[in-house]
Design a protein around this motif. Structure first.
Motif, PDB file in Angstrom:
ATOM      1  N   ALA A  10     -22.963  -8.179  26.668  1.00  0.00           N
ATOM      2  CA  ALA A  10     -22.310  -7.798  25.416  1.00  0.00           C
ATOM      3  C   ALA A  10     -20.804  -7.974  25.548  1.00  0.00           C
ATOM      4  O   ALA A  10     -20.234  -7.745  26.622  1.00  0.00           O
ATOM      5  CB  ALA A  10     -22.636  -6.350  25.069  1.00  0.00           C
ATOM      6  N   PRO A  11     -20.119  -8.396  24.489  1.00  0.00           N
ATOM      7  CA  PRO A  11     -18.663  -8.500  24.545  1.00  0.00           C
ATOM      8  C   PRO A  11     -18.012  -7.146  24.758  1.00  0.00           C
ATOM      9  O   PRO A  11     -18.639  -6.108  24.566  1.00  0.00           O
ATOM     10  CB  PRO A  11     -18.299  -9.105  23.180  1.00  0.00           C
ATOM     11  CG  PRO A  11     -19.456  -8.776  22.291  1.00  0.00           C
ATOM     12  CD  PRO A  11     -20.660  -8.772  23.168  1.00  0.00           C
ATOM     13  N   ARG A  12     -16.752  -7.160  25.124  1.00  0.00           N
ATOM     14  CA  ARG A  12     -16.037  -5.922  25.425  1.00  0.00           C
ATOM     15  C   ARG A  12     -15.741  -5.102  24.177  1.00  0.00           C
ATOM     16  O   ARG A  12     -15.427  -3.914  24.280  1.00  0.00           O
ATOM     17  CB  ARG A  12     -14.734  -6.247  26.163  1.00  0.00           C
ATOM     18  CG  ARG A  12     -14.956  -6.884  27.533  1.00  0.00           C
ATOM     19  CD  ARG A  12     -13.634  -7.093  28.256  1.00  0.00           C
ATOM     20  NE  ARG A  12     -13.838  -7.609  29.604  1.00  0.00           N
ATOM     21  CZ  ARG A  12     -13.792  -8.897  29.915  1.00  0.00           C
ATOM     22  NH1 ARG A  12     -13.536  -9.797  28.974  1.00  0.00           N
ATOM     23  NH2 ARG A  12     -13.983  -9.299  31.160  1.00  0.00           N
ATOM     24  N   ILE A  13     -15.780  -5.731  23.001  1.00  0.00           N
ATOM     25  CA  ILE A  13     -15.558  -5.022  21.745  1.00  0.00           C
ATOM     26  C   ILE A  13     -16.703  -5.330  20.796  1.00  0.00           C
ATOM     27  O   ILE A  13     -17.421  -6.318  20.967  1.00  0.00           O
ATOM     28  CB  ILE A  13     -14.209  -5.390  21.092  1.00  0.00           C
ATOM     29  CG1 ILE A  13     -14.173  -6.884  20.751  1.00  0.00           C
ATOM     30  CG2 ILE A  13     -13.052  -5.031  22.016  1.00  0.00           C
ATOM     31  CD1 ILE A  13     -12.918  -7.297  20.007  1.00  0.00           C
ATOM     32  N   SER A  14     -16.876  -4.502  19.775  1.00  0.00           N
ATOM     33  CA  SER A  14     -17.964  -4.677  18.828  1.00  0.00           C
ATOM     34  C   SER A  14     -17.688  -5.859  17.893  1.00  0.00           C
ATOM     35  O   SER A  14     -16.527  -6.258  17.695  1.00  0.00           O
ATOM     36  CB  SER A  14     -18.144  -3.407  17.992  1.00  0.00           C
ATOM     37  OG  SER A  14     -17.007  -3.224  17.144  1.00  0.00           O
ATOM     38  N   PRO A  15     -18.748  -6.437  17.292  1.00  0.00           N
ATOM     39  CA  PRO A  15     -18.549  -7.515  16.325  1.00  0.00           C
ATOM     40  C   PRO A  15     -17.653  -7.108  15.159  1.00  0.00           C
ATOM     41  O   PRO A  15     -16.856  -7.916  14.675  1.00  0.00           O
ATOM     42  CB  PRO A  15     -19.973  -7.822  15.854  1.00  0.00           C
ATOM     43  CG  PRO A  15     -20.846  -7.418  17.001  1.00  0.00           C
ATOM     44  CD  PRO A  15     -20.181  -6.219  17.583  1.00  0.00           C
ATOM     45  N   THR A  16     -17.779  -5.855  14.725  1.00  0.00           N
ATOM     46  CA  THR A  16     -16.932  -5.385  13.618  1.00  0.00           C
ATOM     47  C   THR A  16     -15.463  -5.424  13.991  1.00  0.00           C
ATOM     48  O   THR A  16     -14.619  -5.886  13.218  1.00  0.00           O
ATOM     49  CB  THR A  16     -17.327  -3.947  13.213  1.00  0.00           C
ATOM     50  OG1 THR A  16     -18.702  -3.927  12.823  1.00  0.00           O
ATOM     51  CG2 THR A  16     -16.461  -3.462  12.062  1.00  0.00           C
ATOM     52  N   LEU A  17     -15.145  -4.965  15.193  1.00  0.00           N
ATOM     53  CA  LEU A  17     -13.758  -4.981  15.644  1.00  0.00           C
ATOM     54  C   LEU A  17     -13.269  -6.419  15.822  1.00  0.00           C
ATOM     55  O   LEU A  17     -12.090  -6.716  15.557  1.00  0.00           O
ATOM     56  CB  LEU A  17     -13.619  -4.207  16.953  1.00  0.00           C
ATOM     57  CG  LEU A  17     -12.192  -4.036  17.497  1.00  0.00           C
ATOM     58  CD1 LEU A  17     -11.276  -3.429  16.438  1.00  0.00           C
ATOM     59  CD2 LEU A  17     -12.205  -3.185  18.757  1.00  0.00           C
ATOM     60  N   SER A  18     -14.150  -7.303  16.250  1.00  0.00           N
ATOM     61  CA  SER A  18     -13.780  -8.716  16.366  1.00  0.00           C
ATOM     62  C   SER A  18     -13.380  -9.284  15.007  1.00  0.00           C
ATOM     63  O   SER A  18     -12.379 -10.003  14.886  1.00  0.00           O
ATOM     64  CB  SER A  18     -14.942  -9.524  16.948  1.00  0.00           C
ATOM     65  OG  SER A  18     -15.230  -9.153  18.269  1.00  0.00           O
ATOM     66  N   LEU A  19     -14.164  -8.946  13.979  1.00  0.00           N
ATOM     67  CA  LEU A  19     -13.844  -9.411  12.626  1.00  0.00           C
ATOM     68  C   LEU A  19     -12.502  -8.865  12.159  1.00  0.00           C
ATOM     69  O   LEU A  19     -11.711  -9.581  11.534  1.00  0.00           O
ATOM     70  CB  LEU A  19     -14.959  -8.995  11.666  1.00  0.00           C
ATOM     71  CG  LEU A  19     -16.305  -9.713  11.814  1.00  0.00           C
ATOM     72  CD1 LEU A  19     -17.363  -9.047  10.935  1.00  0.00           C
ATOM     73  CD2 LEU A  19     -16.180 -11.180  11.457  1.00  0.00           C
ATOM     74  N   VAL A  20     -12.252  -7.600  12.471  1.00  0.00           N
ATOM     75  CA  VAL A  20     -10.979  -6.986  12.074  1.00  0.00           C
ATOM     76  C   VAL A  20      -9.808  -7.679  12.769  1.00  0.00           C
ATOM     77  O   VAL A  20      -8.782  -7.987  12.141  1.00  0.00           O
ATOM     78  CB  VAL A  20     -10.983  -5.482  12.407  1.00  0.00           C
ATOM     79  CG1 VAL A  20      -9.590  -4.883  12.192  1.00  0.00           C
ATOM     80  CG2 VAL A  20     -12.004  -4.749  11.544  1.00  0.00           C
ATOM     81  N   LEU A  21      -9.961  -7.965  14.064  1.00  0.00           N
ATOM     82  CA  LEU A  21      -8.891  -8.634  14.802  1.00  0.00           C
ATOM     83  C   LEU A  21      -8.618 -10.020  14.239  1.00  0.00           C
ATOM     84  O   LEU A  21      -7.458 -10.419  14.075  1.00  0.00           O
ATOM     85  CB  LEU A  21      -9.273  -8.738  16.280  1.00  0.00           C
ATOM     86  CG  LEU A  21      -9.122  -7.481  17.133  1.00  0.00           C
ATOM     87  CD1 LEU A  21      -9.627  -7.725  18.536  1.00  0.00           C
ATOM     88  CD2 LEU A  21      -7.670  -7.036  17.163  1.00  0.00           C
ATOM     89  N   VAL A  22      -9.671 -10.761  13.941  1.00  0.00           N
ATOM     90  CA  VAL A  22      -9.502 -12.105  13.387  1.00  0.00           C
ATOM     91  C   VAL A  22      -8.800 -12.027  12.032  1.00  0.00           C
ATOM     92  O   VAL A  22      -7.897 -12.827  11.733  1.00  0.00           O
ATOM     93  CB  VAL A  22     -10.858 -12.820  13.260  1.00  0.00           C
ATOM     94  CG1 VAL A  22     -10.718 -14.107  12.444  1.00  0.00           C
ATOM     95  CG2 VAL A  22     -11.425 -13.132  14.641  1.00  0.00           C
ATOM     96  N   ALA A  23      -9.198 -11.067  11.206  1.00  0.00           N
ATOM     97  CA  ALA A  23      -8.562 -10.913   9.895  1.00  0.00           C
ATOM     98  C   ALA A  23      -7.075 -10.612  10.049  1.00  0.00           C
ATOM     99  O   ALA A  23      -6.237 -11.160   9.315  1.00  0.00           O
ATOM    100  CB  ALA A  23      -9.253  -9.804   9.108  1.00  0.00           C
TER     101      ALA A  23
END
Length: 217
Positions: free
Chosen positions: A91-104
């Motif tokens: 699993a990545p170090r952060i959740s998919p939701t947080l990944s989306l937030v970072l990209v945004a």
């Protein structure tokens, strides 16, 4: 729809395909997503070449199709075949939701930055330019947040796609030799990283980057 508008629309698709790469749990879907993104990049080169009357960009499109759409994904798919399902459970170090937030956030910051650009070549493609710059940070995010070494390789690939597009947007008349240098560097870099990833797997039986945090003598 003008060619410049098409370039900006295709730029939006780059973000979508980037998230497909980042959020894919296995290497094979990520490889196909990267190939799709690279094909979108090829279409952007063609549209930009038509808009700027740049024959060089048509050559870039052909080279990118061979290296990015065909060869690089084939290398990753071959590596994925050699290692099997290794790394699929990492699993990545952060959740998919947080990944989306970072990209945004990264995209938003880059959109704010390019508003101050006044270069003639960038005036009509500022959205695409912002997206190209954001890809550097998206790729870096992928490298930092992923534990799977193969997924980290994709982070580098995303960064390279972004830098390639930035060069095309800001210098559409750049000689073909410049593009060949960029494509060649990326091609050999991916080969080297794939070999290293396979050697790590053969030695440790895992693709978990966290197992490589300490050197053991």
């Amino acid at each position: 729809m003008t060619e410049f508008t098409l370039v900006n629309v295709l730029g939006g698709l780059l973000i979508v395909t980037s998230m497909m790469v980042v959020l894919s749990k296995k290497a094979k879907p990520a490889a196909y997503s990267y190939a799709l993104q690279s094909f979108v990049l090829v279409l952007m080169f063609v549209a930009l070449g038509a808009a700027t009357a740049s024959n060089e960009l048509f050559t870039w499109a052909g080279t990118a199709f061979v290296t990015k759409v065909l060869v690089v994904p084939a290398i990753i798919l071959y590596l994925a075949k050699k290692v099997g399902d290794a790394g699929a459970d990492l699993a990545p170090r952060i959740s998919p939701t947080l990944s989306l937030v970072l990209v945004a956030l990264e995209v938003g910051v880059c959109f704010a930055v390019v508003q101050g650009f006044s270069l003639p070549t960038a005036l009509e493609v500022k959205p695409a330019l912002a997206i190209s710059l954001a890809h550097f940070f998206i790729g870096l995010t992928c490298i930092v947040t992923q534990r799977n070494i193969i997924k980290q390789v994709f982070g580098y690939c995303l960064m390279e796609n972004g830098s390639h597009l930035t060069l095309a947007l800001l210098a559409p008349q750049a000689p073909e030799l410049v593009e060949v240098g960029v494509a060649t560097d990326a091609f050999f870099a991916v080969i080297i990283m794939a070999v290293v990833a396979y050697r790590v797997y053969r030695t440790t039986g895992s693709l978990d980057a966290e197992q490589l945090m300490e050197l053991k003598g």
